[in-house]
Design an enzyme around this catalytic site. Structure first.
Site, PDB file in Angstrom:
ATOM      1  N   LYS A 195       0.841  -1.290   0.032  1.00 48.19           N
ATOM      2  CA  LYS A 195      -0.020   0.077   0.144  1.00 48.19           C
ATOM      3  C   LYS A 195       1.083   1.098  -0.058  1.00 48.19           C
ATOM      4  O   LYS A 195       1.826   1.525   1.025  1.00 48.19           O
ATOM      5  CB  LYS A 195      -0.810   0.014   1.119  1.00 48.19           C
ATOM      6  CG  LYS A 195      -1.639   1.246   1.345  1.00 48.19           C
ATOM      7  CD  LYS A 195      -2.615   1.217   2.557  1.00 48.19           C
ATOM      8  CE  LYS A 195      -3.410   2.358   2.708  1.00 48.19           C
ATOM      9  NZ  LYS A 195      -4.747   2.399   3.751  1.00 48.19           N
ATOM     10  N   LYS A 248      -2.096  -1.176  -3.865  1.00 46.61           N
ATOM     11  CA  LYS A 248      -3.176  -0.128  -3.882  1.00 46.61           C
ATOM     12  C   LYS A 248      -2.263   0.848  -3.854  1.00 46.61           C
ATOM     13  O   LYS A 248      -1.195   1.074  -3.186  1.00 46.61           O
ATOM     14  CB  LYS A 248      -3.832  -0.295  -2.525  1.00 46.61           C
ATOM     15  CG  LYS A 248      -4.647   0.799  -2.362  1.00 46.61           C
ATOM     16  CD  LYS A 248      -5.332   0.560  -0.938  1.00 46.61           C
ATOM     17  CE  LYS A 248      -6.018   2.060  -0.527  1.00 46.61           C
ATOM     18  NZ  LYS A 248      -6.516   2.248   0.817  1.00 46.61           N
TER      19      LYS A 248
HETATM   20  C1  PBG Z   1      -7.345   3.148   5.679  1.00 46.32           C
HETATM   21  C2  PBG Z   1      -7.537   3.345   4.031  1.00 46.32           C
HETATM   22  C3  PBG Z   1      -7.426   3.974   3.224  1.00 46.32           C
HETATM   23  C4  PBG Z   1      -7.979   3.783   1.977  1.00 46.32           C
HETATM   24  C5  PBG Z   1      -8.567   2.388   2.127  1.00 46.32           C
HETATM   25  N1  PBG Z   1      -8.266   2.055   3.600  1.00 46.32           N
HETATM   26  C6  PBG Z   1      -6.734   5.644   3.489  1.00 46.32           C
HETATM   27  C7  PBG Z   1      -5.408   6.018   3.603  1.00 46.32           C
HETATM   28  O1  PBG Z   1      -4.679   4.954   3.648  1.00 46.32           O
HETATM   29  O2  PBG Z   1      -5.165   7.058   3.672  1.00 46.32           O
HETATM   30  C8  PBG Z   1      -8.059   4.403   0.784  1.00 46.32           C
HETATM   31  C9  PBG Z   1      -9.163   3.979  -0.460  1.00 46.32           C
HETATM   32  C10 PBG Z   1      -9.322   4.661  -1.296  1.00 46.32           C
HETATM   33  O3  PBG Z   1      -9.001   5.967  -1.613  1.00 46.32           O
HETATM   34  O4  PBG Z   1     -10.273   4.440  -2.245  1.00 46.32           O
HETATM   35  N2  PBG Z   1      -5.917   3.355   6.147  1.00 46.32           N
END
Ligand code: PBG
Length: 325
Positions: A195, A248
């Site tokens: 991520k 992601k």
């Molecule tokens: C929680 C999380 C996030 C997303 C999914 N889980 C936000 C982040 O890390 O700031 C982002 C999903 C999206 O942008 O659609 N940590």
């Protein structure tokens, strides 16, 4: 392999021919819809930066899940917005918190729908970071303990899959251990393994009300420049017991999806995140691109890169299009 003997255009002449030699397919089986659950009843708040996405109370979430299941979509992933936030994100690991209550309500009505829960603290902390803060930064090990407790209350409520999205070190190991200790050895972990600290998450933070109140997430989410490191993150999570791994965002990281799938051959998920969705919606609203076609092309590209399934805000729209052709 030279012209004029070989003419690749021969196999592109008709739609039937193209269908026969098409290498990648997108099916409704590969779609997961993210949902934002808020307190209250009959709440249905549109998210301005994500047209078509709404924050829903539990009753409305259950109704939405019935619709999702009727469209043939196998799974949803739930994000919770709590009644109140605090420094330790207490509601995240409360067995009567927003997500456990939502999971129980959904599983009661639509038991066959796969319910994935996002396991993170950022929606629950008043500072908006994904863990407990010590000296201005997220403290890893105490955070990991809280995340394990959060995963446990989700599993105990009936979540089919828990998905840690915090990017703390060692959290998959801690979650697996606690779940097994408590009799949830059959609950799979979908780890947000690679991520990235991405600016494509902007609109999500409006939807989840999880914008960090100071600083950013770059001390825990990955640097956008790093592909080799993504493979090491994936390897560690698999060693710690992740059943599936996620990359992601999706479209800007297709190379990472490809490398993860090629290197490990495990089920790989890709998250087409809020910013990817918002860009397509905005351009389409201006009449600059064809929304349906760009949606399907981007989802297909994510599949071609190697994703087995895709978390996408387009899930319902794509499912409808796949059904009608
Ligand atoms: C929680 C999380 C996030 C997303 C999914 N889980 C936000 C982040 O890390 O700031 C982002 C999903 C999206 O942008 O659609 N940590």
């Amino acid at each position: 392999m030279e012209f004029p003997i070989h003419r690749p255009r021969r196999l592109r002449r008709t739609e039937s021919l193209r269908r026969m030699v098409r290498e990648t397919r997108l099916s409704v089986d590969q779609l997961v819809l993210p949902l934002f659950v808020v307190p209250g009843e009959s709440v249905d708040n549109p998210v301005a930066s994500m047209p078509g996405v709404r924050q829903l109370s539990i009753d409305k979430t259950v109704a939405e899940c019935s619709e999702v299941f009727a469209l043939g979509i196998p799974a949803v992933i739930l994000f919770g917005i709590p009644e109140s936030k605090d420094a330790e994100g207490t509601e995240a690991y409360d067995e009567n918190g927003i997500i456990p209550r939502a999971v129980r309500a959904i599983k009661r009505e639509i038991p066959e729908l796969v319910v994935i829960t996002d396991v993170c603290l950022c929606e629950y902390t008043d500072h908006g970071h994904c863990g407990v803060i010590v000296d201005g930064d997220v403290d890893n090990d105490p955070t990991v303990e809280l995340l394990a407790r959060e995963a446990l209350v989700h599993a105990a409520a009936g979540a089919d899959i828990v998905a840690p999205s915090d990017m703390m070190d060692g959290r998959v190991d801690a979650i697996r251990e606690l779940l097994d200790e408590e009799g949830f050895e059959n609950t799979p972990i979908l780890s947000y393994a690679a991520k990235f600290a991405s600016s494509f998450y902007g609109p999500f933070r409006d939807a989840a009300e999880s914008t960090p109140q100071f600083g950013d997430r770059r001390s825990y989410q990955m640097d956008a420049a790093n592909g080799d490191e993504a493979l090491r993150e994936v390897e560690m999570d698999l060693e710690e017991g992740a059943d599936m791994v996620m990359v992601k965002p999706a479209l800007a990281y297709l190379d990472v999806i490809w490398r993860v799938k090629q290197s490990f051959g495990v089920p790989v998920a890709a998250y087409q995140v809020s910013g990817e969705y918002a860009m397509i919606k905005a351009a389409a609203a201006n009449g600059w691109i064809d929304e349906s076609r760009v949606m399907m092309e981007s989802l297909l590209a994510i599949r071609r890169a190697g994703a087995d399934f895709i978390l996408t805000y387009f899930a319902k729209q794509a499912a409808r299009l796949l059904a009608t052709g």
